[in-house]
Motif scaffolding. Structure first.
Motif, PDB file in Angstrom:
ATOM      1  N   CYS A 255     -11.253  -4.515  -2.933  1.00  0.00           N
ATOM      2  CA  CYS A 255     -11.510  -3.182  -2.371  1.00  0.00           C
ATOM      3  C   CYS A 255     -11.235  -2.100  -3.398  1.00  0.00           C
ATOM      4  O   CYS A 255     -11.968  -1.118  -3.494  1.00  0.00           O
ATOM      5  N   SER A 256     -10.161  -2.295  -4.162  1.00  0.00           N
ATOM      6  CA  SER A 256      -9.808  -1.312  -5.179  1.00  0.00           C
ATOM      7  C   SER A 256     -10.918  -1.215  -6.226  1.00  0.00           C
ATOM      8  O   SER A 256     -11.312  -0.126  -6.640  1.00  0.00           O
TER       9      SER A 256
ATOM     10  N   LEU B  18     -12.193   6.556   0.084  1.00  0.00           N
ATOM     11  CA  LEU B  18     -11.702   5.821   1.253  1.00  0.00           C
ATOM     12  C   LEU B  18     -12.823   5.597   2.271  1.00  0.00           C
ATOM     13  O   LEU B  18     -13.893   6.187   2.190  1.00  0.00           O
TER      14      LEU B  18
ATOM     15  N   TRP C  73      -8.658   0.154   8.078  1.00  0.00           N
ATOM     16  CA  TRP C  73      -8.032   1.416   8.480  1.00  0.00           C
ATOM     17  C   TRP C  73      -7.238   2.022   7.316  1.00  0.00           C
ATOM     18  O   TRP C  73      -6.014   2.034   7.311  1.00  0.00           O
ATOM     19  N   ASP C  74      -7.966   2.520   6.331  1.00  0.00           N
ATOM     20  CA  ASP C  74      -7.317   3.145   5.169  1.00  0.00           C
ATOM     21  C   ASP C  74      -6.347   4.251   5.578  1.00  0.00           C
ATOM     22  O   ASP C  74      -5.362   4.507   4.896  1.00  0.00           O
ATOM     23  N   ASP C  75      -6.651   4.909   6.693  1.00  0.00           N
ATOM     24  CA  ASP C  75      -5.819   6.033   7.133  1.00  0.00           C
ATOM     25  C   ASP C  75      -4.881   5.630   8.264  1.00  0.00           C
ATOM     26  O   ASP C  75      -4.439   6.475   9.051  1.00  0.00           O
ATOM     27  N   MET C  76      -4.579   4.363   8.355  1.00  0.00           N
ATOM     28  CA  MET C  76      -3.697   3.828   9.381  1.00  0.00           C
ATOM     29  C   MET C  76      -4.130   4.326  10.769  1.00  0.00           C
ATOM     30  O   MET C  76      -5.317   4.323  11.073  1.00  0.00           O
TER      31      MET C  76
ATOM     32  N   PHE D  42       0.543   7.648   2.832  1.00  0.00           N
ATOM     33  CA  PHE D  42      -0.231   8.864   3.035  1.00  0.00           C
ATOM     34  C   PHE D  42      -1.595   8.539   3.637  1.00  0.00           C
ATOM     35  O   PHE D  42      -2.109   7.440   3.473  1.00  0.00           O
TER      36      PHE D  42
ATOM     37  N   HIS E 190      -6.214   2.534  -1.636  1.00  0.00           N
ATOM     38  CA  HIS E 190      -6.015   1.295  -2.389  1.00  0.00           C
ATOM     39  C   HIS E 190      -5.062   1.494  -3.552  1.00  0.00           C
ATOM     40  O   HIS E 190      -5.120   0.794  -4.557  1.00  0.00           O
ATOM     41  N   ASN E 191      -4.178   2.482  -3.411  1.00  0.00           N
ATOM     42  CA  ASN E 191      -3.119   2.685  -4.395  1.00  0.00           C
ATOM     43  C   ASN E 191      -1.896   1.919  -3.914  1.00  0.00           C
ATOM     44  O   ASN E 191      -1.351   2.209  -2.851  1.00  0.00           O
TER      45      ASN E 191
ATOM     46  N   ILE F 261      -4.427  14.779   1.401  1.00  0.00           N
ATOM     47  CA  ILE F 261      -3.629  13.586   1.676  1.00  0.00           C
ATOM     48  C   ILE F 261      -2.284  14.055   2.232  1.00  0.00           C
ATOM     49  O   ILE F 261      -1.607  14.869   1.614  1.00  0.00           O
TER      50      ILE F 261
ATOM     51  N   LYS G 164     -14.127   0.305  -4.319  1.00  0.00           N
ATOM     52  CA  LYS G 164     -14.021   1.646  -3.724  1.00  0.00           C
ATOM     53  C   LYS G 164     -13.420   2.682  -4.653  1.00  0.00           C
ATOM     54  O   LYS G 164     -13.831   3.845  -4.630  1.00  0.00           O
ATOM     55  N   GLY G 165     -12.412   2.316  -5.441  1.00  0.00           N
ATOM     56  CA  GLY G 165     -11.758   3.309  -6.289  1.00  0.00           C
ATOM     57  C   GLY G 165     -10.448   3.770  -5.676  1.00  0.00           C
ATOM     58  O   GLY G 165     -10.001   3.243  -4.652  1.00  0.00           O
ATOM     59  N   HIS G 166      -9.856   4.801  -6.266  1.00  0.00           N
ATOM     60  CA  HIS G 166      -8.481   5.174  -5.906  1.00  0.00           C
ATOM     61  C   HIS G 166      -8.318   6.600  -5.432  1.00  0.00           C
ATOM     62  O   HIS G 166      -7.211   7.048  -5.178  1.00  0.00           O
ATOM     63  N   GLN G 167      -9.373   7.351  -5.347  1.00  0.00           N
ATOM     64  CA  GLN G 167      -9.217   8.746  -4.945  1.00  0.00           C
ATOM     65  C   GLN G 167      -9.501   8.895  -3.456  1.00  0.00           C
ATOM     66  O   GLN G 167     -10.013   7.987  -2.814  1.00  0.00           O
ATOM     67  N   LYS G 168      -9.199  10.077  -2.944  1.00  0.00           N
ATOM     68  CA  LYS G 168      -9.349  10.210  -1.491  1.00  0.00           C
ATOM     69  C   LYS G 168     -10.814  10.172  -1.072  1.00  0.00           C
ATOM     70  O   LYS G 168     -11.123   9.795   0.054  1.00  0.00           O
TER      71      LYS G 168
ATOM     72  N   LYS H  27       0.824  -1.210   0.000  1.00  0.00           N
ATOM     73  CA  LYS H  27       0.000   0.000   0.000  1.00  0.00           C
ATOM     74  C   LYS H  27       0.860   1.263   0.000  1.00  0.00           C
ATOM     75  O   LYS H  27       1.869   1.328   0.717  1.00  0.00           O
ATOM     76  N   VAL H  28       0.465   2.244  -0.792  1.00  0.00           N
ATOM     77  CA  VAL H  28       1.029   3.585  -0.662  1.00  0.00           C
ATOM     78  C   VAL H  28       0.013   4.450   0.091  1.00  0.00           C
ATOM     79  O   VAL H  28       0.295   4.978   1.148  1.00  0.00           O
ATOM     80  N   TRP H  29      -1.181   4.544  -0.451  1.00  0.00           N
ATOM     81  CA  TRP H  29      -2.288   5.145   0.321  1.00  0.00           C
ATOM     82  C   TRP H  29      -3.597   4.613  -0.234  1.00  0.00           C
ATOM     83  O   TRP H  29      -3.693   4.282  -1.410  1.00  0.00           O
TER      84      TRP H  29
END
Lengths: 363, 331
Positions: free
Chosen positions: B22-23, B33, B72-75, B100, A115-116, B91, B26-30, A111-113
């Motif tokens: 999930c990708s 998430l 936890w996408d945002d850790m 990020f 689901h990227n 981000i 959900k997609g890849h933009q902020k 993971k970078v951020w």
């Protein structure tokens, strides 16, 4: 404003001035490198990776060749002085090189951020030069391009710090070994005719205290590279005050910096001490999907003229354009070139003056 | 006799199939998430991935089972980024990593949420010996921006109260790990260091479980370490991977709790340590500290493990568990 840029750097830069350039002044226009891939390239890759599809390596290579032709031509249509193939053959800036260097292995995506993700490679043995990385790519692009071609290469510090290190004592020793490989590759590129090479070191922005390691890497990279080869360094998305003015000692001709994204809030960093290299200024934001107007970009270019005189100024987008919709990426390049040509004309006519006070009191 | 407990500080990588699912969903933009109100399709992916993660830990032989925090996408900022009183900004970089997260901006009162409790309820249905993991209050406040509370002091207290409320709703757990990397990365200044420990007390008081505070990305400054020992917790963690000498010197100069958590396996590098190497690191620590016998030694990775490819993550868990068994045999 005086210029301390070396004669070698000035001459190396001048080779990219087109013979039919209309204005006396010349602001070099180019891009950082990556460009949105046409959707059919992604579909072709999916087919190539699908064992059940009738789409072999020859077909996949043909697709990549076609994409390179198309994007190189797109750069020329936009009017850029120096073009790139949009890195159509490259998947990701670390992965692409790690696949070509002995000593790396891949263990899956990280993971970078959100689901990227990217396939962050692991260095498991001493790195060694195997096959050439970019000579084929360069020779193909040079063949199809009518304008000079720039070759972006991911720098050794970024290749080291965006990998897992299982084999080296520390990141610096890995980076130095990789720098020697980059030097070897550049030698081959130069033999093939490349004259504009850009080292991409985005990782420097994340760990600015390591600028001395990057400097040592660049010394190794530049070793033996002839004076007529124009070397650039691209660094983006960081706090430049932590690496300036130290970077001025790096053996490169040009620094390509991202400044439009922060609306030039870091411009002051470069006023003191004087910027003694060529400046490739980011004049369009690579992370907004709106095309800036010619007027907006002209105002941005004038920011660059506060730092260096026109003969030291290159303009490009902040960073690679690959995440933008393709028509937006094209619009940004086209408006950027128009803006640069209009600024040159304004400089020729004296409407814009540089070299006296940075801020004109005429208006 | 010292009890050895093999465990982890959670925040695992998603299995590769779940990364893909999930990708796609959900997609890849902020804006794509996690928000805390995901629909049934996505919930099903996370449920299945949680089951897999629990099995991986059980098969490895870990003594504590964590939820894995796959959502936890945002850790560590997650408990705030899903909160109704929080808006997410741009981000921003996650410590000194190429990772990020969405900048959480607190714009209203931090009331009870229950997001983490729900994850733990789901885990408790799959396993015994469950361990809860949360960001420590200092780190969570450090990762966020505040536009609601009067000042940093009030904000830290509010974050601590919020976390205590979340802990209060947890099902029965064996241990609670509070992750505090900011104590190393952005250490509190004079006065703030004492408040950071008081904030930890507030959270620790909300549970009967053993509480472990795990700082990482290096060793604590002497003063921050000394204040942390004032906190009413059962164990303090030491990141022996990043700075074993600094950790050892803290323990030898200022002592530590009756129990310790040792970060022995590198959560950020694919090189898999052998169980013997991990066990040697435990021995090295024990031999070089004047403490006669710890009540409990937790054997963990030094950091979260989402940095790793999934296959390496699995191997690291197995090495940890096996090292704990080696140590038990020796004892």
């Amino acid at each position: 404003m005086s210029s301390e840029v070396s004669d070698e750097s000035r001459n190396a830069r001048n080779q990219f001035r087109p013979d039919d350039h209309d204005n006396d002044h010349f602001i070099l226009t180019t891009v950082v490198g990556s460009y949105p891939k046409p959707k059919w390239v992604d579909r072709a890759r999916d087919l190539y990776n699908d064992p059940e599809a009738d789409f072999d390596e020859t077909a996949w290579n043909e697709a990549k060749d076609d994409a390179c032709r198309l994007i190189t031509d797109e750069h020329e249509r936009a009017g850029l002085d120096v073009v790139v193939d949009g890195e159509m053959r490259r998947n990701e800036m670390v992965e692409f090189f790690a696949h070509r260097i002995d000593g790396y292995e891949f263990n899956g995506p990280v993971k970078v951020w959100g689901h990227n993700c990217f396939d962050k490679p692991s260095v498991v043995n001493e790195v060694e030069y195997d096959e050439s990385w970019l000579v084929d790519e360069y020779e193909f692009t040079k063949e199809v391009a009518e304008r000079p071609v720039k070759v972006p290469i991911t720098g050794p510090y970024t290749l080291a710090s965006w990998s897992f290190n299982e084999a080296y004592e520390d990141e610096a020793s890995l980076a130095y070994d990789l720098a020697d490989l980059v030097n070897e590759e550049i030698e081959k590129l130069v033999d093939a005719g490349a004259r504009y090479i850009q080292i991409d070191e985005p990782a420097l922005a994340t760990t600015p205290d390591d600028h001395a390691i990057v400097g040592e890497c660049l010394e190794r990279i530049a070793d033996g590279v002839p004076d007529d080869v124009y070397l650039g360094l691209h660094v983006c998305y960081g706090d430049y005050s932590r690496i300036y003015p130290e970077i001025l000692d790096f053996p490169v001709d040009e620094f390509d910096l991202e400044l439009a994204n922060g609306d030039y809030d870091q411009l002051d960093v470069f006023r003191d001490p004087e910027f003694t290299a060529n400046l490739a200024l980011g004049v369009t934001d690579a992370h907004t999907a709106e095309v800036e107007t010619v007027e907006e970009i002209k105002a941005n270019i004038e920011k660059g003229l506060e730092i260096v005189p026109p003969e030291q100024l290159t303009v490009s987008p902040d960073c690679g354009l690959k995440l933008l919709p393709r028509e937006v990426a094209y619009g940004k390049m086209e408006n950027m070139v128009t803006a640069a040509r209009e600024i040159e004309a304004d400089l020729d006519s004296g409407k814009i003056e540089v070299g006296s006070a940075p801020v004109s009191a005429d208006d | 006799m010292t009890e050895r407990i093999a465990t982890t500080p959670g925040v695992f990588p998603l299995p590769d199939w779940a990364k893909d699912d999930c990708s796609d969903l959900k997609g890849h933009q902020k804006d794509d998430l996690i928000t805390g109100d995901e629909g049934p399709e996505l919930t099903a992916v996370y449920d299945e991935a949680r089951e897999e993660i629990v099995t991986v830990q059980q098969d490895a032989g870990l003594d504590r089972i964590v939820e894995g925090q796959l959502r936890w996408d945002d850790m560590l900022a997650h408990p705030l980024t899903v909160h109704d009183s929080v808006e997410t900004g741009g981000i921003v970089r996650y410590y000194d990593n190429n990772n990020f997260y969405r900048d959480p901006v607190v714009v209203d009162e931090l009331t009870f949420d229950g997001d983490v409790a729900a994850e733990l309820e789901a885990t408790a249905e799959l396993a015994g010996d469950v361990q809860a993991v949360l960001p420590g209050p200092y780190s969570l406040a450090d990762l966020a921006a505040d536009e609601y509370y009067d000042d940093d002091e009030e904000f830290l207290a509010a974050v601590a109260d919020f976390l205590a409320g979340e802990v209060d709703a947890f099902p029965d757990v064996e241990t609670l790990f509070l992750l505090e990397p900011s104590l190393v990365e952005n250490p509190p200044e004079d006065g703030e260091d004492a408040r950071a420990s008081e904030a930890i007390d507030v959270v620790a008081d909300a549970t009967d479980a053993a509480v472990v505070v795990q700082p990482y990305f290096g060793s604590l400054s002497e003063k921050v370490h000394a204040h942390l020992l004032d906190a009413d917790v059962d164990a303090v963690g030491y990141d022996l991977v990043s700075d074993h000498d600094g950790c050892l010197s803290n323990v030898n100069e200022y002592g530590t709790k009756d129990s310790v958590s040792l970060g022995l396996v590198d959560g950020q590098n694919t090189l898999v340590e052998s169980p013997e190497t991990v066990a040697e690191r435990v021995d090295w620590f024990e031999e070089n500290t004047p403490v006669n016998e710890f009540d409990t030694v937790y054997l963990t990775t030094n950091t979260e493990t989402f940095y790793l490819p999934y296959s390496k993550f699995e191997k690291k868990l197995a090495a940890l568990a096996e090292a704990a068994q080696l140590e038990e045999v020796k004892a």
